[in-house]
Design a protein around this motif. Sequence first.
Motif, PDB file in Angstrom:
ATOM      1  N   THR A   1       2.828   2.669   5.467  1.00 51.61           N
ATOM      2  CA  THR A   1       3.456   1.456   5.979  1.00 51.61           C
ATOM      3  C   THR A   1       4.722   1.781   6.770  1.00 51.61           C
ATOM      4  OG1 THR A   1       4.668   1.118   3.892  1.00 51.61           O
ATOM      5  CG2 THR A   1       2.526   0.042   4.114  1.00 51.61           C
TER       6      THR A   1
ATOM      7  N   GLY B   1       0.826  -1.193   0.000  1.00 52.70           N
ATOM      8  CA  GLY B   1       0.000   0.000   0.000  1.00 52.70           C
ATOM      9  C   GLY B   1       0.860   1.243   0.000  1.00 52.70           C
ATOM     10  N   ASN B   2       0.307   2.335   0.503  1.00 55.55           N
ATOM     11  CA  ASN B   2       1.021   3.597   0.534  1.00 55.55           C
ATOM     12  C   ASN B   2       2.288   3.489   1.372  1.00 55.55           C
ATOM     13  OD1 ASN B   2       1.330   6.371   2.230  1.00 55.55           O
ATOM     14  ND2 ASN B   2       0.788   6.761   0.098  1.00 55.55           N
TER      15      ASN B   2
ATOM     16  N   HIS C   1      -4.125   4.231   2.224  1.00 56.09           N
ATOM     17  CA  HIS C   1      -4.446   2.937   2.807  1.00 56.09           C
ATOM     18  C   HIS C   1      -3.297   1.953   2.617  1.00 56.09           C
ATOM     19  CE1 HIS C   1      -9.114   3.304   3.053  1.00 56.09           C
ATOM     20  NE2 HIS C   1      -8.483   4.234   3.729  1.00 56.09           N
ATOM     21  N   ALA C   2      -3.288   0.940   3.457  1.00 54.91           N
ATOM     22  CA  ALA C   2      -2.292  -0.126   3.376  1.00 54.91           C
ATOM     23  C   ALA C   2      -2.901  -1.401   3.927  1.00 54.91           C
ATOM     24  CB  ALA C   2      -1.034   0.244   4.164  1.00 54.91           C
ATOM     25  N   THR C   3      -2.369  -2.518   3.495  1.00 52.34           N
ATOM     26  CA  THR C   3      -2.799  -3.835   3.962  1.00 52.34           C
ATOM     27  C   THR C   3      -1.571  -4.596   4.431  1.00 52.34           C
ATOM     28  OG1 THR C   3      -4.525  -3.781   2.256  1.00 52.34           O
ATOM     29  CG2 THR C   3      -4.139  -5.881   3.370  1.00 52.34           C
TER      30      THR C   3
ATOM     31  N   SER D   1      -8.140   7.498   0.815  1.00 55.91           N
ATOM     32  CA  SER D   1      -8.024   6.119   0.354  1.00 55.91           C
ATOM     33  C   SER D   1      -6.643   5.843  -0.221  1.00 55.91           C
ATOM     34  CB  SER D   1      -9.107   5.803  -0.685  1.00 55.91           C
ATOM     35  OG  SER D   1      -8.939   6.616  -1.825  1.00 55.91           O
ATOM     36  N   SER D   2      -5.975   6.895  -0.728  1.00 58.36           N
ATOM     37  CA  SER D   2      -4.646   6.698  -1.293  1.00 58.36           C
ATOM     38  C   SER D   2      -3.599   6.434  -0.222  1.00 58.36           C
ATOM     39  CB  SER D   2      -4.244   7.924  -2.119  1.00 58.36           C
ATOM     40  OG  SER D   2      -4.097   9.057  -1.298  1.00 58.36           O
TER      41      SER D   2
ATOM     42  N   PRO E   1      -6.955  -2.045   6.160  1.00 57.63           N
ATOM     43  CA  PRO E   1      -6.732  -0.650   6.568  1.00 57.63           C
ATOM     44  C   PRO E   1      -7.766  -0.130   7.556  1.00 57.63           C
ATOM     45  CG  PRO E   1      -7.425  -0.790   4.260  1.00 57.63           C
ATOM     46  CD  PRO E   1      -7.089  -2.173   4.697  1.00 57.63           C
TER      47      PRO E   1
END
Length: 249
Positions: free
Chosen positions: A56, A51-52, A113-115, A110-111, A134
């Motif tokens: 992270t 993600g971003n 976000h990370a998983t 939303s930009s 996220p």
Amino acid sequence: MTYAVGMRLDRGLVFMSDTRTNAGVDNISTFKKMFNWTVEGERSITLLAAGNLATTQATVSLLEERTKAPEDRSPSILEAPTMFRVAQRVAETLKDVIERHSRSGQEADSSFHATLILGGQIKGGPSRLFLIYPEGNFIEAGDDTPFFQIGETKYGRPILVRAYDAKMSFPETVKLLLVSFDSTIKANLSVGAPLDLLLYEEDSLTSGTRSRFEVDDVYFRTISEGWSDALKSALSKLPDYNVTPDSSD
């Protein structure tokens, strides 16, 4: 974009991630996306991130700071009694970081976000594997869902679904994962080597065995070329389609 996989086996846990990040084809960089915290003989925790990059990195930095600053009473993942509690603390940290970005006036939250994929083992319990979203919620791997993927998942998934076996050895699993990553790299320029690998043996409570596959790694090239040749060979052995004239013409 990235691609990372966490996998449960009877023998333990396996993690692999790429290291490519990009903000357009003219701005490609290499950043580590696999992180590990180990207290030898007591716990081993591994985290994969997609993600971003700012999100992270902020999440990992907070987790790291809390393991080194006893005066900071924010809970540390090295003090959590179970892997479930570790997952809760990591999920809460990720959610807080994303919310902080939103409160700071960022318009497209939303930009940011990370998983995450979280796995490991704490003494007294089994190894466990989680997928953290996220929003701060998470799910755990089980017999029906023995592996998780994050990032650019679609190209590398078919081989995992077809070939995964919980009884696989570590060498067999590495071969399977390299095929999955090779398929993804060939289909998406936002994923690329070096590839980081961590093998965690059940009940070892160590940092595990780590490796890195560079772009020109001989074994990785052998797997890539061998898989391409095997696919071509298998395709040529399948029966040809019988094209017959349309009787209505």
